[in-house]
Write a protein that holds these residues in place. Structure first.
Motif, PDB file in Angstrom:
ATOM      1  N   GLU A 170     -15.387  -0.837  -3.379  1.00  0.00           N
ATOM      2  CA  GLU A 170     -15.433   0.606  -3.675  1.00  0.00           C
ATOM      3  C   GLU A 170     -14.554   0.934  -4.876  1.00  0.00           C
ATOM      4  O   GLU A 170     -14.952   1.705  -5.748  1.00  0.00           O
ATOM      5  CB  GLU A 170     -14.970   1.417  -2.458  1.00  0.00           C
ATOM      6  CG  GLU A 170     -15.912   1.374  -1.287  1.00  0.00           C
ATOM      7  CD  GLU A 170     -15.301   1.943  -0.006  1.00  0.00           C
ATOM      8  OE1 GLU A 170     -16.056   2.087   0.963  1.00  0.00           O
ATOM      9  OE2 GLU A 170     -14.086   2.233   0.028  1.00  0.00           O
ATOM     10  N   THR A 171     -13.376   0.329  -4.912  1.00  0.00           N
ATOM     11  CA  THR A 171     -12.452   0.572  -6.026  1.00  0.00           C
ATOM     12  C   THR A 171     -13.041   0.050  -7.332  1.00  0.00           C
ATOM     13  O   THR A 171     -12.971   0.728  -8.364  1.00  0.00           O
ATOM     14  CB  THR A 171     -11.091  -0.091  -5.743  1.00  0.00           C
ATOM     15  OG1 THR A 171     -10.563   0.446  -4.530  1.00  0.00           O
ATOM     16  CG2 THR A 171     -10.109   0.141  -6.870  1.00  0.00           C
ATOM     17  N   ARG A 208     -14.043   2.220 -10.522  1.00  0.00           N
ATOM     18  CA  ARG A 208     -13.513   1.887 -11.841  1.00  0.00           C
ATOM     19  C   ARG A 208     -14.637   1.791 -12.868  1.00  0.00           C
ATOM     20  O   ARG A 208     -14.522   2.298 -13.988  1.00  0.00           O
ATOM     21  CB  ARG A 208     -12.737   0.570 -11.780  1.00  0.00           C
ATOM     22  CG  ARG A 208     -12.171   0.154 -13.113  1.00  0.00           C
ATOM     23  CD  ARG A 208     -11.399  -1.125 -13.008  1.00  0.00           C
ATOM     24  NE  ARG A 208     -10.903  -1.510 -14.308  1.00  0.00           N
ATOM     25  CZ  ARG A 208     -10.058  -2.477 -14.509  1.00  0.00           C
ATOM     26  NH1 ARG A 208      -9.599  -3.165 -13.493  1.00  0.00           N
ATOM     27  NH2 ARG A 208      -9.646  -2.780 -15.713  1.00  0.00           N
ATOM     28  N   GLU A 264      -3.297   8.064  -4.071  1.00  0.00           N
ATOM     29  CA  GLU A 264      -4.034   6.920  -3.538  1.00  0.00           C
ATOM     30  C   GLU A 264      -3.615   6.549  -2.119  1.00  0.00           C
ATOM     31  O   GLU A 264      -4.178   5.638  -1.527  1.00  0.00           O
ATOM     32  CB  GLU A 264      -3.849   5.711  -4.456  1.00  0.00           C
ATOM     33  CG  GLU A 264      -4.454   5.872  -5.818  1.00  0.00           C
ATOM     34  CD  GLU A 264      -4.222   4.651  -6.698  1.00  0.00           C
ATOM     35  OE1 GLU A 264      -3.952   3.564  -6.159  1.00  0.00           O
ATOM     36  OE2 GLU A 264      -4.293   4.810  -7.927  1.00  0.00           O
ATOM     37  N   ARG A 323       0.824  -1.206   0.000  1.00  0.00           N
ATOM     38  CA  ARG A 323       0.000   0.000   0.000  1.00  0.00           C
ATOM     39  C   ARG A 323       0.861   1.260   0.000  1.00  0.00           C
ATOM     40  O   ARG A 323       0.468   2.276  -0.557  1.00  0.00           O
ATOM     41  CB  ARG A 323      -0.956  -0.011   1.194  1.00  0.00           C
ATOM     42  CG  ARG A 323      -2.104  -1.012   1.002  1.00  0.00           C
ATOM     43  CD  ARG A 323      -3.040  -1.059   2.179  1.00  0.00           C
ATOM     44  NE  ARG A 323      -3.720   0.182   2.460  1.00  0.00           N
ATOM     45  CZ  ARG A 323      -4.849   0.591   1.875  1.00  0.00           C
ATOM     46  NH1 ARG A 323      -5.415  -0.159   0.952  1.00  0.00           N
ATOM     47  NH2 ARG A 323      -5.416   1.728   2.214  1.00  0.00           N
ATOM     48  N   ARG A 363       1.793   2.636  -3.474  1.00  0.00           N
ATOM     49  CA  ARG A 363       0.767   3.201  -4.352  1.00  0.00           C
ATOM     50  C   ARG A 363       1.117   4.641  -4.716  1.00  0.00           C
ATOM     51  O   ARG A 363       1.892   5.296  -4.019  1.00  0.00           O
ATOM     52  CB  ARG A 363      -0.604   3.191  -3.656  1.00  0.00           C
ATOM     53  CG  ARG A 363      -1.110   1.806  -3.357  1.00  0.00           C
ATOM     54  CD  ARG A 363      -2.415   1.855  -2.592  1.00  0.00           C
ATOM     55  NE  ARG A 363      -2.190   2.561  -1.324  1.00  0.00           N
ATOM     56  CZ  ARG A 363      -3.139   3.010  -0.544  1.00  0.00           C
ATOM     57  NH1 ARG A 363      -4.390   2.860  -0.867  1.00  0.00           N
ATOM     58  NH2 ARG A 363      -2.855   3.626   0.588  1.00  0.00           N
ATOM     59  N   ARG A 369     -13.063  -2.098   0.534  1.00  0.00           N
ATOM     60  CA  ARG A 369     -12.221  -1.197  -0.266  1.00  0.00           C
ATOM     61  C   ARG A 369     -12.141  -1.685  -1.712  1.00  0.00           C
ATOM     62  O   ARG A 369     -12.190  -0.880  -2.646  1.00  0.00           O
ATOM     63  CB  ARG A 369     -10.815  -1.102   0.347  1.00  0.00           C
ATOM     64  CG  ARG A 369      -9.919  -0.137  -0.366  1.00  0.00           C
ATOM     65  CD  ARG A 369     -10.417   1.281  -0.172  1.00  0.00           C
ATOM     66  NE  ARG A 369      -9.517   2.197  -0.851  1.00  0.00           N
ATOM     67  CZ  ARG A 369      -9.913   3.253  -1.512  1.00  0.00           C
ATOM     68  NH1 ARG A 369     -11.179   3.580  -1.550  1.00  0.00           N
ATOM     69  NH2 ARG A 369      -9.050   4.011  -2.121  1.00  0.00           N
ATOM     70  N   LEU A 370     -12.005  -2.987  -1.900  1.00  0.00           N
ATOM     71  CA  LEU A 370     -11.972  -3.539  -3.259  1.00  0.00           C
ATOM     72  C   LEU A 370     -13.290  -3.289  -3.988  1.00  0.00           C
ATOM     73  O   LEU A 370     -13.292  -2.935  -5.170  1.00  0.00           O
ATOM     74  CB  LEU A 370     -11.661  -5.039  -3.229  1.00  0.00           C
ATOM     75  CG  LEU A 370     -10.216  -5.411  -2.906  1.00  0.00           C
ATOM     76  CD1 LEU A 370     -10.092  -6.916  -2.698  1.00  0.00           C
ATOM     77  CD2 LEU A 370      -9.279  -4.947  -3.988  1.00  0.00           C
TER      78      LEU A 370
END
Length: 178
Positions: free
Chosen positions: A141-142, A146, A32, A25, A28, A138-139
């Motif tokens: 949301e990402t 996207r 981000e 992380r 990144r 979080r995934l």
């Protein structure tokens, strides 16, 4: 004990995974690098795993300290085994009492170690579950972000294509009308 050693090994592995996630992380892009619930869950998990590992190490060292006297007592019982029942020196009962005290101490240690193992396992399970839940959120949301960006890009491309077609028509009209 074996359970302590196995748990220490699994904690080391879990700690390695959590630390690697934190490291990834950090790699990144700057924009981000935010402290979100996933980051907080990872940091909390790493902290808890370090404390738990230290607790297990201390518990394991206590066990090692108890093991030596128990081993010595076992060896001495083996040596005196055939003569204890005929001992007239009065040393048999105090010896057997000291062996019993060591056994009681070992039993207390085993109960405490089992309690520590159970407590650590529960805390690890909760911390891991929090991290996994935060990571999944979080995934999601990402992924949602996207999809939104892809939809916006598609919409922008469509609008650009439409604008280019209008511009071509206008240019044709202008050429056709001198």
């Amino acid at each position: 004990s074996g359970a302590l050693q196995r748990l220490r090994g699994s904690l080391a592995a879990a700690l390695g995974v959590a630390e690697k996630r934190l490291e990834l992380r950090k790699g990144r892009p700057e924009a981000e690098q935010i402290d979100d619930a996933f980051q907080e869950a990872l940091e909390s998990e790493v902290s808890m795993l370090r404390v738990a590992r230290s607790q297990l190490k201390s518990q394991s060292e206590l066990g090692k300290d108890l093991l030596q006297p128990l081993t010595e007592a076992r060896d001495e019982v083996q040596q005196r085994r055939l003569t204890l029942h005929v001992d007239r020196t009065g040393q048999a009962w105090p010896f057997l009492e000291s062996v019993r005290e060591r056994e009681v101490a070992a039993e207390r240690y085993c109960k405490a170690a089992a309690g520590t193992v159970q407590d650590v396992e529960q805390r690890v399970e909760k911390a891991t579950a929090r991290t996994v839940a935060a990571m999944r959120k979080r995934l999601a949301e990402t992924l949602d972000m996207r999809r939104q960006l892809e939809a916006e890009v598609k919409e922008a491309r469509t609008a650009i294509g439409e604008a280019e077609r209008r511009l071509e028509r206008m240019q044709r009209r202008l050429r056709d009308h001198p």
